[in-house]
Scaffold this active site. Structure first.
Site, short mmCIF file in Angstrom:
data_model
loop_
_atom_site.label_atom_id
_atom_site.label_comp_id
_atom_site.label_asym_id
_atom_site.label_seq_id
_atom_site.Cartn_x
_atom_site.Cartn_y
_atom_site.Cartn_z
N SER A 205 -6.97 16.91 22.21
CA SER A 205 -7.48 16.29 23.46
C SER A 205 -6.68 16.73 24.68
O SER A 205 -7.20 16.76 25.78
CB SER A 205 -7.41 14.77 23.34
OG SER A 205 -6.05 14.36 23.16
N HIS A 206 -5.41 17.07 24.49
CA HIS A 206 -4.55 17.48 25.60
C HIS A 206 -4.15 18.95 25.53
O HIS A 206 -3.22 19.38 26.21
CB HIS A 206 -3.30 16.59 25.68
CG HIS A 206 -3.60 15.23 26.21
ND1 HIS A 206 -4.36 14.32 25.51
CD2 HIS A 206 -3.29 14.63 27.40
CE1 HIS A 206 -4.46 13.21 26.23
NE2 HIS A 206 -3.84 13.37 27.37
N PRO B 134 6.98 7.67 12.92
CA PRO B 134 6.37 8.22 14.13
C PRO B 134 6.79 9.67 14.36
O PRO B 134 7.98 9.99 14.30
CB PRO B 134 6.91 7.32 15.26
CG PRO B 134 7.31 6.04 14.58
CD PRO B 134 7.75 6.43 13.20
N GLU C 229 -10.31 7.39 25.20
CA GLU C 229 -11.22 6.97 24.11
C GLU C 229 -12.35 6.10 24.66
O GLU C 229 -13.50 6.21 24.21
CB GLU C 229 -10.44 6.18 23.04
CG GLU C 229 -9.72 7.04 22.03
CD GLU C 229 -10.66 7.94 21.24
OE1 GLU C 229 -11.68 7.45 20.73
OE2 GLU C 229 -10.38 9.15 21.16
N ASP D 62 5.74 8.27 20.73
CA ASP D 62 5.01 8.63 21.96
C ASP D 62 3.82 7.69 22.01
O ASP D 62 2.81 7.93 21.36
CB ASP D 62 4.56 10.10 21.87
CG ASP D 62 3.87 10.58 23.14
OD1 ASP D 62 3.71 9.79 24.09
OD2 ASP D 62 3.49 11.76 23.18
N THR E 49 -1.70 2.90 31.82
CA THR E 49 -1.50 2.79 30.37
C THR E 49 -0.10 3.30 30.00
O THR E 49 0.32 3.20 28.85
CB THR E 49 -2.59 3.56 29.59
OG1 THR E 49 -2.67 4.88 30.12
CG2 THR E 49 -3.94 2.90 29.76
N LEU F 299 3.45 13.33 26.72
CA LEU F 299 4.82 13.00 27.09
C LEU F 299 5.83 13.44 26.02
O LEU F 299 6.92 13.93 26.31
CB LEU F 299 4.92 11.49 27.34
CG LEU F 299 6.26 10.95 27.81
CD1 LEU F 299 6.67 11.56 29.14
CD2 LEU F 299 6.21 9.42 27.91
#
Lengths: 338, 338
Positions: free
Chosen positions: B47-48, B305, B189, B179, B160, B124
């Site tokens: 998506s990024h 994570p 989304e 993250d 957000t 990020l």
């Protein structure tokens, strides 16, 4: 109704100091905790005020905390202060470190204080509040015995691990003070329900297999529910990395309990950062904070973190605090036994 | 099924660089973003990755970002680096700041990088990852246009607003990389569901009065639900204080949208801290992290994570990434028009 008696903050500090010293704490160790106890009562956080003094006294007597400890400070780099709390009260170690921390953050723009061999530091926001009073943005972390399971697992690996952010304001009080644990609810609430034989709402705790439960005793054997699911685990891990790993303190998985008399010193840690807004923001900090807080205050019923404590503090500093007489009786009995 | 074509990371970087430069970005501005795009594809965050290149190009062309910007670095205190991104891409500003940030954290033990007049920084965790690669604990914050309401209110006051923590590991990859945004779900989304005409699950977004909604368009006019209720708001406020107020950047309430072409540069901010574990932990850091991660890994199905991205990165570095042909066609059309 609970019977109460109104005490001034000076009186709360005095009886706290006396009781702690009768229990075996030196004045150097007892004094910062007595001052914090009065401030915590002023903030209206009764659960961590005088009600905790008998527990602190018991912990000195059973050796969970060394009432005669001499914390040791080092400054391994210009921006880093470390304090070995030597299994004494966290408050004495934090007090020792904060003066140097504030000096270092003024000089460097940002500085950190890492504390190990420590103990439950009470209300984390009490400490970050003091950094804001010194004009710094204060960010603090403190770890606790493991009670939250990882996402996809069921066995606790991190504590309810709070973080706190205190932002300096314009009137001598913080503009904003966040102080929140990583769990949906404080573990002490589940323990209270267990003592009182009451069920807990679903979503507070999980059983040993990670399933929801409304039985507080089952939850205490299982794990605390992280706030917001895996993102709550993320916040708890952030605190564990800062307060335990970066501070070289004991991980929550290895720490002895904060409650009860068994297991010896928990040797957990705290990690604080102080950031000088004058160094980072090009002079825009106060204006930005005023705008942000103003946008919240403009909405009816909207909540600014820390506002509740600030309002109580302003009243209670003058008027004193109505404290539970049963708690006072316990403390006076400790003092009388000395 | 989506038609895909496998590209090496070098090829992804190359077409990203070409497209951005055709759109009007200088090589100094385009290169760090092209490198990040390849790394983001390697991490599996499609998506990024390349999907964002046509948007970046459009934003250079409409003036939402200055493709020719020259960021300006200062070091107002030994531990603080600031970069004015001059409404250019965040990546070029971060690149400029990181070298000094790492040097300062080695010397001071802790240092901060504050960036203002900036733009969406993409993933990020890509940035904090690089601090961990340099042996530092990296903690990063980036703010965004307001979309989360305060507790008790209904009008958005903070974005957000994600935070990211990257912890150095022993094998050249982070031991842990958090993250996470402060909302229950990414705003993108909800936008995707709106585009596809699909309802959203309850708990993702709220209407203008703060009530739950399953209509993505109603949610986009209202607010994003914070993860874990008021505690999610607390995390979003933490990020806003760091990335906007401390960095002297534009608050989310005043920032222009990251999506679309209207409103000019958002001028939002980033704030990074790099902490040298060797300075704070008395040599215990690696052992503590190994223990903590080990306790999670020992549980079947438990999630660490960052593990997902690390696993993909290891494979994709060698094997390349299967990218969407429709996206490639768009990018090739931009390049062909140059």
């Amino acid at each position: 109704m609970t019977e109460t008696q109104t005490l001034s903050l000076a009186e709360i500090e005095e009886i706290s100091l006396k009781a702690l010293m009768v229990a075996g704490a030196s004045e150097e160790n007892a004094k910062p905790l007595a001052v914090a106890t009065a401030a915590t009562e002023a903030d209206g956080v009764a659960s961590h005020g005088l009600a905790y003094i008998p527990i602190y006294c018991e912990h000195v007597q059973c050796g969970k905390v060394d009432g005669q400890a001499s914390p040791v400070l080092s400054q391994p780099r210009p921006g880093v202060i470390t304090v070995d709390a030597a299994t004494g009260f966290a408050h004495a170690a934090i007090d020792m470190g904060f003066q140097k921390l504030i000096e270092a953050s003024e000089a460097q723009g940002i500085a950190a204080l890492a504390i190990n061999n420590s103990y439950n530091c009470g209300v984390l926001g009490y400490h970050t509040y003091r950094l804001a009073q010194a004009g710094m943005v204060g960010l603090g972390f403190t770890n606790a015995p493991a009670s939250i399971a990882p996402s996809g697992g069921a066995k606790p690996v991190v504590g309810t691990n709070p973080f706190s952010l205190a932002v300096p304001g314009s009137d001598g009080e913080p503009a904003l003070l966040i102080d929140q644990s990583a769990s949906t609810i404080a573990k002490s609430e589940v323990m209270k329900h267990a003592r009182e034989g009451k069920p807990i709402p679903e979503g507070w705790a999980l059983d040993v297999d990670g399933n929801p439960t409304t039985d507080p005793n089952v939850g205490l054997k299982g794990s605390m529910a992280p706030s917001g699911g895996y993102k709550g685990v993320g916040v708890a891990l952030l605190t564990e990395v800062m307060a335990a790993a970066l501070a070289g303190a004991t991980l929550g998985i290895h720490a002895s309990p904060f409650s009860g008399t068994a297991g010896g010193p928990p040797k957990t840690g705290q990690f604080f950062m102080a950031i000088d807004p004058g160094a980072t923001s090009g002079g825009y900090f106060a204006e930005r904070i005023q705008d942000l807080v103003g946008a919240i205050r403009a909405q009816d019923g909207a909540h600014i973190p820390g506002d509740g404590r600030t309002a109580k503090r302003k009243v209670n500093r003058e008027a004193g605090v109505a404290v539970n007489v049963a708690t006072l009786d316990k403390i006076n009995a400790i003092i009388a036994a000395g």
